[in-house]
Design an enzyme around this catalytic site. Structure first.
Site: not given
Lengths: 437, 437
Positions: B10, B12, B33, B43, B45, B129, B190, B205
């Site tokens: 994804g 987006g 790190a 990957a 759409r 998280e 939305e 949540k």
């Protein structure tokens, strides 16, 4: 799994809180940690003193070094406070291969660089969540939760005693001295309140915050530190009329050329979250480039909140005891070989808004002269208030809040104002913090 | 050390935010790190769609399963959202021995029990998280920082869309419908706002929060869920006059007999910190027996804040990749074999303050009857307000805030009031939360 044996150095208020918490929440703590955590030995000054906890099963003596060197002790918990003895004991614990948990901000702020280098070399972990803001998990938040961010600034109410005093001055209308005496009566302030009211305690904490936020060595002696002694009730009132609250903040902030590390009384917009933090509470605001503003609020001191952070560190330590040191969270958030040495800026390079109060002869042209001086230094004005002073009928008091400006420029303006023939003694200057909630 | 290769499912808004953040703060992230973290495959759409980030160096395709099974991928980052496809991909990633990071609250709330069992069996970690409160590190705070505490309750503003709508209704005086349309225009809601305004997103949540706070399995379908649709501007005004703000809260709270898990509009004292959280911000208050009240505030959504938490999870995962699974933080805070099955209480057993508004014929004895009914059920009164209604001159509106009471008793009172001959249709009831800051 085998229980983990903790050796406790110091069994005062916080030590008793830890023993009590480990016993009270034993089953929940074991459910989380996966192993039983128990204090098996403790060293105290006077073994016969009464304790605020049940000490059944704890071997209590007076020899800290015996605990540090005891092969049956897995983790040393340093709660004696102070600087030199604590340093020697922590270094000895590290040398004998033991993990350490401490609540000692003074120790970490002054000797952290040496301690962490020794711990990294020995493959052990020194944890210190309780050293900053008591029960608020600010170390973990900055070091782990915000690790993806370029931290722009951190600003916090990190001394509960000072905040309590300022709250009392605001709401009870008492003087600094009366509020301090009240704090001492309630046990929020020590008999010798120097560390709290002179900003030293806050500077200890800010050294730690600045280091983990920016990946720089602990730099306590480079912190600009100003306490709350001498704040006048008048300024608290005027600030309120201008829409601000006076808070004692520790601020760590990046500039292009280096980092600001400063502790001082600060005007905060009454609309900001930090403005509504009252009494002995602490709150820290962290601004990361990705996350934006975040705030962490809670109790900054006391047996329970401090024990909460100490035991969280013990649980983390227990979880990590089987772990390759390379996989652990670095002590100062950044890997030890990745600590950088950024310039730490001094007052003339600080950049923030400013509040000043000046008393002048009430005559034509005074305000024009003051505002002209600000304009000449390219300093914008956020708010102006003019009042008659309590005495001195022919005088006027002018209070000005400026927009953010380099402190060097503001100082030129204040020097100029002080030099004017109609200006009285006693110009008051404080910095203003603008936060984006 | 070798770089760590992330496979992204994804690309987006959040996915682009992660790629952008990893690139923008690459050097600081690597300094923390200890290893470089890079997205090597993604990957999507439609590979030809424009992206909000620089995708140089990322092999972009359409086959999620190819990424999940790619031996060169170390960690799978699931950001496609939704329920079933995400579940299958995460389970496949676990089966192929890969660590997973996800921001998917829907997935964790509904399938977390199954996912964590599989991850524990496979010796991998699933981090989430970003699934709760976006950039606010609430999972780590509860799971690690407060691990010494018996958590008494958690209460949070955990849906930014709902909070934005309520803020607009309060400050702009607009109706629910107008505020919702505004939120949609600004991209906070939305086109289909069901999950936000009906409380489902908040319940996802809360399922996660309740589980890690109390050590119980994820229990989404047991949550009492009420949205904000239908809140009247009148009640927002009356609440303000009574000293309260209406907030949409998720509450997880222990009682002797079990736990309350509830999402509903709630009156909060205007003096409480949660009352001053405005717009699309989130804040969560956690009360632990040792630490007392703590609050965590920040942005609950958006590309930057969500990426902040996702990348923090990636850094944690990288640090843990060399670690014995037994030493890790358990997924649900408590060790997997230590999850308990406490009763989850239903509405009649909820205990809190209550607000109700009832319109009655303005005649003698009405108030006496209402207050008598409350007294008979042993419910104390915190505040009473009486107003003329906007129309209907011979009527009166009575608004009452009660002290905490078992909901079963309050319902009896309301049933009684509804049955009285002078009571009009349309009694409004909301719960009140009393917080100790």
């Amino acid at each position: 799994m085998q229980p983990v044996n903790i050796g406790l150095l110091g069994l005062g208020t916080v030590g008793a809180g830890v023993v009590d918490l480990l016993s009270r929440n034993r089953s929940e703590i074991t459910r989380r940690a996966g192993r039983d955590i128990r204090v098996t030995r403790a060293a105290v000054r006077n073994p016969d003193s009464p304790r605020d906890c049940d000490t059944t099963g704890i071997d209590i003596g007076t020899d800290c070094h015996a605990i540090v060197n005891d092969p049956d002790i897995d983790v040393v918990l340093e709660l004696i406070g102070g600087e030199h003895e604590a340093r020697d004991l922590v270094m000895a614990a590290i040398a004998s291969g033991k993990h350490v948990v401490t609540a000692n901000k003074h120790l970490i702020a002054l000797h952290g660089n040496e301690i962490f280098a020794a711990a990294d070399a020995a493959g052990v972990v020194v944890s210190f969540e309780a050293a900053v803001a008591g029960g608020i998990p600010i170390i973990k938040a900055i070091r782990e939760s915000l690790a993806a961010n370029h931290i722009e600034w951190v600003a916090g109410i990190i001394n509960g005693t000072g905040n309590f005093i300022l709250s009392q001055m605001m709401f009870e209308g008492v003087s600094f001295e009366e509020a301090l005496a009240d704090a001492q009566r309630r046990g929020f302030a020590e008999a010798d309140p120097t560390f709290d009211v002179e900003g030293i305690d806050a500077a200890h904490k800010l050294a730690i915050i600045g280091s983990i936020a920016f990946g720089i060595p602990l730099s306590f002696d480079r912190i600009y530190t100003q306490g709350i002694r001498g704040i006048a009730s008048d300024d608290i009132e005027y600030a309120a009329e201008l829409g601000y609250r006076i808070k004692h903040l520790g601020i760590a902030r990046r500039q292009e050329t280096g980092v600001e590390l400063r502790v001082h009384p600060t005007l905060v917009s009454e609309k900001a979250l930090l403005a509504s933090v009252e009494g002995e509470k602490n709150a820290i605001m962290v601004y990361g480039d990705a996350v934006g503003p975040t705030v962490y609020y809670g109790s900054g001191a006391g047996a329970g909140p401090t024990a909460s952070s100490v035991v969280a560190d013990l649980i983390d330590t227990v979880r990590m005891m089987s772990v390759d040191p390379k996989g652990r969270v670095p002590h100062l958030a950044f890997q030890p070989d990745q600590i950088t040495h950024e310039p730490i800026l001094t007052e003339p390079d600080f950049e923030c808004g400013h509040y000043f109060r000046v008393q002048v002869a009430d005559q034509i042209g005074v305000m024009a002269e003051i505002t002209r001086a600000l304009a000449e230094q390219q300093i914008g004005i956020e708010a102006i208030l003019q009042k008659d002073p309590p005495t001195a009928e022919d005088d006027a008091r002018v209070m000005i809040v400026t927009k953010p400006a380099r402190e060097r420029r503001l100082m030129k303006v204040l020097d100029h104002i002080r030099s004017l023939p109609y200006t009285r003694e006693g110009l008051v200057h404080m910095r203003v913090a603008q936060f984006e909630d």
